[in-house]
Scaffold this motif. Structure first.
Motif, short mmCIF file in Angstrom:
data_model
loop_
_atom_site.label_atom_id
_atom_site.label_comp_id
_atom_site.label_asym_id
_atom_site.label_seq_id
_atom_site.Cartn_x
_atom_site.Cartn_y
_atom_site.Cartn_z
N ILE A 268 0.84 -1.20 0.00
CA ILE A 268 0.00 0.00 0.00
C ILE A 268 0.87 1.25 0.00
O ILE A 268 0.63 2.21 -0.75
CB ILE A 268 -0.93 0.00 1.22
CG1 ILE A 268 -1.92 -1.17 1.16
CG2 ILE A 268 -1.68 1.32 1.34
CD1 ILE A 268 -2.74 -1.36 2.42
N ALA A 269 1.93 1.23 0.83
CA ALA A 269 2.82 2.39 0.92
C ALA A 269 3.54 2.64 -0.40
O ALA A 269 3.73 3.80 -0.80
CB ALA A 269 3.83 2.17 2.05
N VAL A 270 3.96 1.59 -1.08
CA VAL A 270 4.60 1.75 -2.39
C VAL A 270 3.63 2.41 -3.37
O VAL A 270 4.00 3.34 -4.11
CB VAL A 270 5.08 0.39 -2.93
CG1 VAL A 270 5.52 0.52 -4.39
CG2 VAL A 270 6.23 -0.14 -2.09
N GLY A 271 2.38 1.97 -3.36
CA GLY A 271 1.38 2.60 -4.23
C GLY A 271 1.17 4.06 -3.90
O GLY A 271 1.05 4.90 -4.81
N MET A 272 1.14 4.38 -2.61
CA MET A 272 1.00 5.79 -2.21
C MET A 272 2.17 6.62 -2.71
O MET A 272 1.99 7.74 -3.21
CB MET A 272 0.92 5.89 -0.69
CG MET A 272 -0.38 5.44 -0.07
SD MET A 272 -0.31 5.65 1.74
CE MET A 272 -1.98 5.20 2.18
N ALA A 273 3.38 6.09 -2.56
CA ALA A 273 4.57 6.83 -2.98
C ALA A 273 4.58 7.05 -4.49
O ALA A 273 4.95 8.13 -4.97
CB ALA A 273 5.83 6.09 -2.54
N LEU A 274 4.17 6.04 -5.25
CA LEU A 274 4.08 6.19 -6.71
C LEU A 274 3.03 7.24 -7.07
O LEU A 274 3.25 8.07 -7.97
CB LEU A 274 3.73 4.85 -7.35
CG LEU A 274 4.87 3.85 -7.51
CD1 LEU A 274 4.32 2.47 -7.86
CD2 LEU A 274 5.86 4.31 -8.59
N ALA A 275 1.89 7.21 -6.37
CA ALA A 275 0.83 8.19 -6.66
C ALA A 275 1.30 9.60 -6.34
O ALA A 275 1.03 10.54 -7.10
CB ALA A 275 -0.41 7.84 -5.85
N LYS A 276 2.00 9.77 -5.22
CA LYS A 276 2.48 11.11 -4.86
C LYS A 276 3.46 11.63 -5.91
O LYS A 276 3.43 12.80 -6.28
CB LYS A 276 3.13 11.08 -3.47
CG LYS A 276 2.12 11.05 -2.32
CD LYS A 276 2.80 11.13 -0.97
CE LYS A 276 1.79 11.23 0.17
NZ LYS A 276 1.03 12.50 0.15
N ARG A 277 4.35 10.76 -6.38
CA ARG A 277 5.29 11.19 -7.42
C ARG A 277 4.53 11.63 -8.67
O ARG A 277 4.83 12.67 -9.28
CB ARG A 277 6.25 10.08 -7.77
CG ARG A 277 7.12 10.41 -8.99
CD ARG A 277 8.00 9.26 -9.39
NE ARG A 277 9.09 9.08 -8.45
CZ ARG A 277 9.99 8.11 -8.53
NH1 ARG A 277 9.91 7.22 -9.51
NH2 ARG A 277 10.96 8.02 -7.65
N THR A 278 3.53 10.85 -9.07
CA THR A 278 2.75 11.17 -10.26
C THR A 278 2.06 12.52 -10.13
O THR A 278 1.96 13.29 -11.10
CB THR A 278 1.71 10.07 -10.52
OG1 THR A 278 2.39 8.82 -10.70
CG2 THR A 278 0.87 10.37 -11.75
N MET A 279 1.60 12.82 -8.91
CA MET A 279 0.86 14.07 -8.69
C MET A 279 1.77 15.24 -8.34
O MET A 279 1.29 16.35 -8.08
CB MET A 279 -0.16 13.86 -7.56
CG MET A 279 -1.26 12.86 -7.91
SD MET A 279 -2.54 12.72 -6.64
CE MET A 279 -1.59 12.02 -5.27
N GLY A 280 3.08 15.02 -8.29
CA GLY A 280 4.00 16.09 -7.95
C GLY A 280 3.97 16.46 -6.48
O GLY A 280 4.32 17.59 -6.10
#
Length: 270
Positions: free
Chosen positions: A119-131
């Protein structure tokens, strides 16, 4: 650097809250809550502003240690001590595992060991995508690191260079029945994490100066996620609980509760 003495005082309050909660409810994973509380408190107190949006996120992958999470959420004004007797009771919002629908400040519903880090990896990827430059922290148990899904997620985190992701291992050496490494040996854990592409930091997980320094080092971008191996003592701060696997999950009698309060009162006062 953060005020170490102030953080230590918050940790002491949280240790007492953990003991209060488990005694009041008669149930709870107290040993692991006491081992993880120092690093969990430091993360929330130094980098999580619950009034921000977006903000840093914390995934409690070892989801059974909710007394630690609820203690810190009490410090943040989200949970009240009056709720403690309802812990793990029917219709209480203080469930035995984090449950986001009842407490929105909880960042992930967890409980099945090994899944929280994904879940944390997904959150980190999403944050990167959203800047979004805020960090994501995942707190896992050493016994939990025996789950294969953890290592799949580690490979993914390293592959994508998620350097705003911090993987914390609460390395207290004990699972629910005995020593972790007697069931499946994790060592050499630091070498394995490094081989998977993570920057590895080892600390005394009860030394606040080391905890804060490790978190600050994790914030220095290096193109890879950071793993913090936090060497801790299960049941830390309570004499009859320390390094005793019997206190993985157990309620406190009135007599044990009084001893625990005396032990904690002797370690710094208020």
């Amino acid at each position: 650097m953060a005020d170490i003495k102030q953080l230590e005082a918050v940790c002491l309050r949280n240790r007492r809250r953990i003991v209060d909660m488990v005694h009041a409810a008669g149930v709870g994973h107290v040993g692991g809550s006491l081992s993880v509380i120092d690093v969990l408190t430091a993360i929330y107190e130094t980098d999580v502003n619950l009034s921000e949006s977006p903000r840093a996120r914390v995934v409690l992958s070892k989801g059974h240690v909710t007394p630690a999470l609820y203690a810190e959420l009490t410090e943040k004004g989200v949970v009240s001590e009056e709720e403690y007797p309802t812990f793990r009771q029917v219709n209480s919002r203080l469930q035995g595992h984090p449950y986001e629908p009842d407490i929105p400040e909880v960042d992930a519903t967890t409980g099945l060991l090994g899944q929280g880090f994904s879940i944390a990896v997904g959150m980190a990827l999403a944050k990167r995508t959203m800047g979004d430059d805020h960090f994501v922290y995942a707190i896992c148990g050493d016994g939990e690191a025996q789950e294969g899904q953890i290592w799949e997620a580690l490979m993914c985190a390293a592959h994508y260079g998620l350097d705003r992701l911090v993987f914390v291992v609460d390395n207290n050496g004990l699972s629910s029945h005995g020593p972790v490494n007697e069931s499946i040996n994790l060592e050499p854990l630091a070498d394995k994490l490094a081989a998977f592409g993570l920057r590895v930091i080892e600390i005394d997980g009860h030394d606040m100066s080391q905890i804060v320094a490790a978190l600050e080092e994790a914030h220095v971008a290096c193109g890879a996620p950071t793993a913090i191996i936090s060497h801790t003592v299960k049941g830390k701060g309570v004499s009859f609980m320390e390094n005793n696997p019997a206190w993985h999950s157990k309620g406190l009698s009135d007599e044990e509760y009084e001893i625990a309060l005396r032990d904690l009162g002797a370690k710094g006062g208020e």
